[in-house]
Scaffold this active site. Structure first.
Site, PDB file in Angstrom:
ATOM      1  N   ARG A   1     -17.695  80.016 -69.839  1.00  0.00           N
ATOM      2  CA  ARG A   1     -18.067  80.048 -71.250  1.00  0.00           C
ATOM      3  C   ARG A   1     -16.872  79.703 -72.143  1.00  0.00           C
ATOM      4  O   ARG A   1     -15.835  79.254 -71.675  1.00  0.00           O
ATOM      5  CB  ARG A   1     -18.653  81.418 -71.609  1.00  0.00           C
ATOM      6  CG  ARG A   1     -17.665  82.570 -71.538  1.00  0.00           C
ATOM      7  CD  ARG A   1     -18.382  83.904 -71.709  1.00  0.00           C
ATOM      8  NE  ARG A   1     -17.459  85.022 -71.658  1.00  0.00           N
ATOM      9  CZ  ARG A   1     -17.780  86.224 -71.214  1.00  0.00           C
ATOM     10  NH1 ARG A   1     -18.984  86.460 -70.742  1.00  0.00           N
ATOM     11  NH2 ARG A   1     -16.887  87.200 -71.214  1.00  0.00           N
TER      12      ARG A   1
ATOM     13  N   GLU B   1     -14.307  80.986 -73.281  1.00  0.00           N
ATOM     14  CA  GLU B   1     -13.302  82.047 -73.190  1.00  0.00           C
ATOM     15  C   GLU B   1     -12.321  81.688 -72.082  1.00  0.00           C
ATOM     16  O   GLU B   1     -11.288  81.102 -72.337  1.00  0.00           O
ATOM     17  CB  GLU B   1     -13.983  83.389 -72.936  1.00  0.00           C
ATOM     18  CG  GLU B   1     -13.056  84.572 -73.048  1.00  0.00           C
ATOM     19  CD  GLU B   1     -13.833  85.881 -72.969  1.00  0.00           C
ATOM     20  OE1 GLU B   1     -13.174  86.916 -72.816  1.00  0.00           O
ATOM     21  OE2 GLU B   1     -15.070  85.874 -73.036  1.00  0.00           O
TER      22      GLU B   1
ATOM     23  N   ASP C   1      -8.530  92.707 -66.283  1.00  0.00           N
ATOM     24  CA  ASP C   1      -9.246  92.260 -65.088  1.00  0.00           C
ATOM     25  C   ASP C   1      -8.318  92.183 -63.883  1.00  0.00           C
ATOM     26  O   ASP C   1      -8.637  92.697 -62.804  1.00  0.00           O
ATOM     27  CB  ASP C   1      -9.875  90.891 -65.354  1.00  0.00           C
ATOM     28  CG  ASP C   1     -10.910  90.924 -66.470  1.00  0.00           C
ATOM     29  OD1 ASP C   1     -12.058  90.551 -66.218  1.00  0.00           O
ATOM     30  OD2 ASP C   1     -10.553  91.308 -67.598  1.00  0.00           O
TER      31      ASP C   1
ATOM     32  N   GLU D   1     -20.239  90.026 -64.490  1.00  0.00           N
ATOM     33  CA  GLU D   1     -19.434  90.745 -65.486  1.00  0.00           C
ATOM     34  C   GLU D   1     -20.017  92.117 -65.772  1.00  0.00           C
ATOM     35  O   GLU D   1     -19.295  93.108 -65.883  1.00  0.00           O
ATOM     36  CB  GLU D   1     -19.374  89.942 -66.779  1.00  0.00           C
ATOM     37  CG  GLU D   1     -18.592  90.612 -67.894  1.00  0.00           C
ATOM     38  CD  GLU D   1     -18.484  89.757 -69.126  1.00  0.00           C
ATOM     39  OE1 GLU D   1     -17.566  89.991 -69.926  1.00  0.00           O
ATOM     40  OE2 GLU D   1     -19.307  88.835 -69.299  1.00  0.00           O
TER      41      GLU D   1
END
Length: 885
Positions: free
Chosen positions: A488, A490, A497, A764
């Protein structure tokens, strides 16, 4: 065993410098040296080693290594010079006095090693200047206007091409081409791509570090006329990053190339060709648009011979030199991005809008097309990770178009194309504008080509699919740096993470050079933020997340270097990152004078499954409880690092800080009966695994955690912070069976729910896709996020049975247990060699208490503590050991 037999059966199996799988040209004048011994002798332990270095003039130097170290050994010779080529070999001797014999000579080559070795200018083409309209939803533009602006044509979104003619007068002995760019560069000689590096030089904190790549091009430069050329696309340097309809460039200026070709002739002469005003450049060409997020547009009708010998670039003008800080230049130490696998179309799905190609696996990369059709036909290629209501599920892409366009030249023999300056996250691709039956397509998987090191098989299809999903998620998000997602608008290097996932990643792959490089960018950005650990690295220009100390994200400063030390035993990572580690802890300490971190915005246990889709930070666990727990952990890790470096005063200082934080945590959050406020899975996991609880309360806290999990029907109740450690907390406190049940349910939310829904990567959100097949309505819904796959660290240790007891896995704990599965096979290729554990439950119905029939392979120069059910632990040396057979 005789001396002759030992020599024959004991040898150096592998010798390398720097990181495993690294570039051909070393990135350090004093690279580390590592080797692995292979032998049939049992309990083989190195007592010493002899390194030999042969320089170009034939002179041989030797250096004695007087101990058992064989991983990340400091370079014992004079530093390498830029462009120096030497050879290295090693002989190891055991504690029994037997020698491995000499290894084969290893070629060690350097290109430029520092900015002082770089003499090339940065050059740009006219028309590639910085153009950023700056439309933003926050400033009144509509979402559609922003989308149109992001995909609008213009010289600043094209690909620059550069050309220089070159005559090679005589035979070449060695030629090295080194290059970097403000953008993404592809180097060519005589219009042939040299090297297999993709997306070079990669994404770094460009204001502080700009990597360069080196490639040996000797075979391309026979005597005669040649053309040295390059394509430079916008890449990350000129990408418009952002959130919520607000996108802007972080780094400014035109696309630019800097390259130098050093030719050593057989007669001893040396010639260097550099980028300067003698090159020509243009923005005209077949690639009309290139963007990491939006895709690539290629008009094959405009292809030319502009970079071939005798050709000419259309619209070319002399390249102009641009200002650039060469002191940022560093040789790349991490492996390059490459195409590592090709997948055929698994099936074609009939959709109302047209056929959709299903490659059977959610991947990161690109689609290569081959067609035979008429001139001027535009082929449009759209990508998505999932289908929704029978069509591409593109809503999660947000403002990323993820669309490639190819206009055909109409070659009657057919033509082939693949985008070169973008990548996509996808399982599905829809080709329109042409009869789909005339299209041949394959998916090319690309990522940083880190070496695979760890495997686990359980014989349980759902568990093995979960593990495979975690592997695919790692591959897809390790594209020059560790990103959160690959599809996406991003794709940022979110620090939270990788903080939770680093142990898992380092078992599956050799992440040493890859994460070490990223940590240098982390430290550079952190310095500019006054010690605050960034939320993502590189830091981009945006307003949504102003710099702030945020627990679990900023703590990557201490956690990731500590994990690399544990896994790869390279103390230089700790030395290099120590000031970053200390700066972070000092920033937080100032915000917690009484030991409790209660200041500032916190993301807490991000994406707790109980949080509303649009408010993922509203977790069950109090955010400042999480923050204080992480302050304790980081202070403890910093104390350990200081002690490793011989900084005893600082080690004692931060040990005392950790003690004060622990006391404050207990006083604020822990009741006398072991109850922890928030009363959540994550709260108890933090208290137990981080060592915050008094030992006498661990049992009670574990019992409460187990009850919470059981009352929740063994479904997950954790987000980013709790997920990696909840199974460990249950295991430590005597509730392994409860942890195992959590990995057996496929009810939502659970690790196996996505597997049951057909996922081929980790999601996610626990509910990225709902049971009815619709996509979660939250704005953040990725189907390729590795963070929640951090449970694999527990699987590798508790099911696979391979856990480190000493850095570099020099000594390991083998303690597998049945219950979740009746058998397992685990393998880990450590820096000391390969560990393997194969086991089978003798009484599967007894669960974790079942005796095991196990075979354990321990590599030379390592040891293992074997702890099997019903038997006393025993420590063994190298060799193959069988138990319960």
């Amino acid at each position: 065993m005789s001396h002759t037999q030992t020599l024959r059966e004991t040898r150096i199996a592998r010798l390398w410098v720097g990181g495993r799988g690294g570039p051909r040209h070393v990135a350090d004048a004093r690279p580390t040296v590592s080797w692995i011994v292979a032998t049939s002798a049992e309990s083989w332990i190195q007592a010493s080693a002899l390194l030999e270095l042969r320089r170009g003039d034939g002179h041989v130097e030797t250096a004695e290594i007087p101990d058992g170290q064989s991983a990340s050994v400091d370079w014992p010779f004079a530093p390498l010079r830029g462009y120096e080529a030497v050879e290295l070999r090693v002989t190891a001797r055991s504690t029994d006095g037997w020698s491995t014999g000499r290894s084969e000579w290893l070629s060690v080559e350097a290109g430029p090693l520092s900015p002082q070795d770089w003499c090339a200018a940065f050059i740009a083409a006219d028309g590639s200047e910085d153009v950023d309209p700056g439309l933003s939803v926050a400033h009144g533009a509509t979402a559609d206007e922003v989308r149109e602006q992001l995909v609008a044509d213009g010289p600043a979104r094209r690909v620059s091409r550069f050309r220089r003619e070159l005559t090679v007068a005589r035979a070449v002995r060695r030629a090295v081409l080194s290059y970097t760019a403000h953008g993404i560069a592809e180097m060519r000689i005589d219009d042939v791509v040299v090297g297999d590096d993709l997306l070079a030089p990669g994404w770094t904190s460009y204001s502080d570090r700009l990597l360069f790549r080196s490639v040996d091009v000797s075979a391309h430069l026979r005597p005669g006329d040649h053309t040295l050329g390059a394509w430079v696309a916008p890449g990350w340097y000129a990408e418009r990053f952002g959130f919520d309809g607000d996108f802007r460039r972080t780094w400014h200026g035109p696309r630019a190339l800097s390259a130098q070709l050093r030719i050593e002739y057989t007669d001893g002469d040396v010639e260097t060709v550099v980028t300067d005003g003698r090159w020509t450049a243009t923005v005209e060409g077949p690639i009309e648009f290139a963007s990491i997020y939006q895709g690539e547009r290629h008009d094959a009708r405009r292809e030319d011979d502009g970079l071939a010998v005798g050709g000419a670039l259309p619209g070319a003008r002399p390249a102009r030199e641009v200002d650039a800080d060469r002191s940022r230049l560093r040789p790349a130490a991490l492996p390059p991005v490459r195409v590592t696998q090709t997948l055929p179309v698994a099936s074609v799905i009939a959709a109302p809008s047209g056929p959709i190609l299903d490659f059977g696996q959610n991947v990161v990369g690109r689609v290569r097309l081959r067609v035979r059709a008429g001139k001027s036909i535009e082929v449009v290629l759209r990508h998505a990770e999932v289908l929704e209501r029978g069509e591409l599920g593109t809503r999660p892409l947000r403002f990323a178009a993820a669309t490639d366009r190819w206009t055909l030249r109409g070659d009657p023999d057919g033509e082939e194309w693949v985008p070169r300056f973008t990548f996509h996250g996808f399982r599905y691709a829809q080709v329109t504008g042409i009869d789909p039956d005339s299209v041949e397509a394959v998916a090319e998987v690309l990522h940083t080509d880190i070496e695979r090191t760890g495997w686990l098989e359980t014989g349980v299809p759902a568990l093995d699919r979960l593990h495979e999903n975690i592997v695919w998620g790692t591959r897809g998000n390790f594209v020059t740096l560790p990103t959160d997602c690959p599809q996406r608008d991003e794709r940022l290097g979110w620090t939270g993470d990788i903080q939770v996932f680093a142990p898992t990643a380092g078992y599956l792959f050799d992440t040493h050079a890859f994460l070490s490089s990223w940590l240098e960018d982390f430290a550079a950005d952190q310095r500019r933020l006054g010690g605050i650990g960034p939320l993502y690295v590189p830091v981009i220009d945006q307003d949504l997340f102003p710099p702030a100390a945020i627990a679990a994200w900023g703590d990557a400063a201490t956690v990731v270097p500590s994990v690399l030390w544990e896994q790869f035993a390279d103390l230089r990572v700790i030395e290099r990152q120590y000031e970053s580690m200390r700066a972070w802890v000092d920033v937080v300490r100032a915000q917690a004078p009484d030991g409790l971190w209660r200041e500032g915005m916190q993301l807490g246990d991000w994406l707790d499954p109980s949080a509303p889709p649009d408010r993922p930070f509203e977790a069950q666990t109090a955010p400042h409880l999480v923050a204080t727990a992480y302050l304790f952990r980081s202070a403890s890790l910093l104390s350990d690092a200081a002690r490793l470096l011989g900084r005893e005063d600082e080690a004692n200082e931060y040990t005392a800080l950790a003690g004060r934080v622990r006391e404050a945590f207990i006083g604020e959050y822990v009741a006398e009966d072991g109850r922890i406020s928030s009363d959540s899975q994550t709260a108890y996991a933090l208290g137990i695994v981080f060592g915050l609880l008094p030992q006498e309360l661990v049992s009670a806290a574990g019992a409460r955690l187990a009850r919470i999990v059981e009352d929740n029907r063994h479904r997950i109740g954790t987000g980013f912070v709790g997920t990696p450690i909840v199974c460990d907390a249950l295991t430590i406190s005597g509730h392994r069976e409860v942890a195992q049940r959590m990995l057996q349910t496929d009810e939502m939310p659970s690790w196996l729910y996505p597997v049951a829904m057909g996922a081929t990567t980790v999601w996610e959100r626990w509910d990225s896709m709902l049971p009815d097949g619709t996509i979660n309505q939250g704005e953040m819904t990725s189907f390729n996020h590795y963070a929640l796959g951090a449970v694999a660290d527990w699987l590798h240790r508790d099911v696979g049975g391979i856990a480190p007891l000493e850095p570099g896995f020099r000594r390991v704990l083998v303690r597998p247990r049945a219950g979740l599965t009746a058998r397992a096979s685990a393998r880990y290729d450590s820096v000391h060699g390969t560990f393997r554990v194969d086991w089978e439950a003798a009484e599967p119905s007894a669960g974790e208490r079942s005796p095991l029939r196990a075979t354990v392979v321990v590599p030379p120069n390592a040891r293992a503590v074997i702890d099997l059910p019903g038997a006393r632990p025993v420590e063994v040396g190298s060799g193959t050991h069988r138990f319960g057979v």
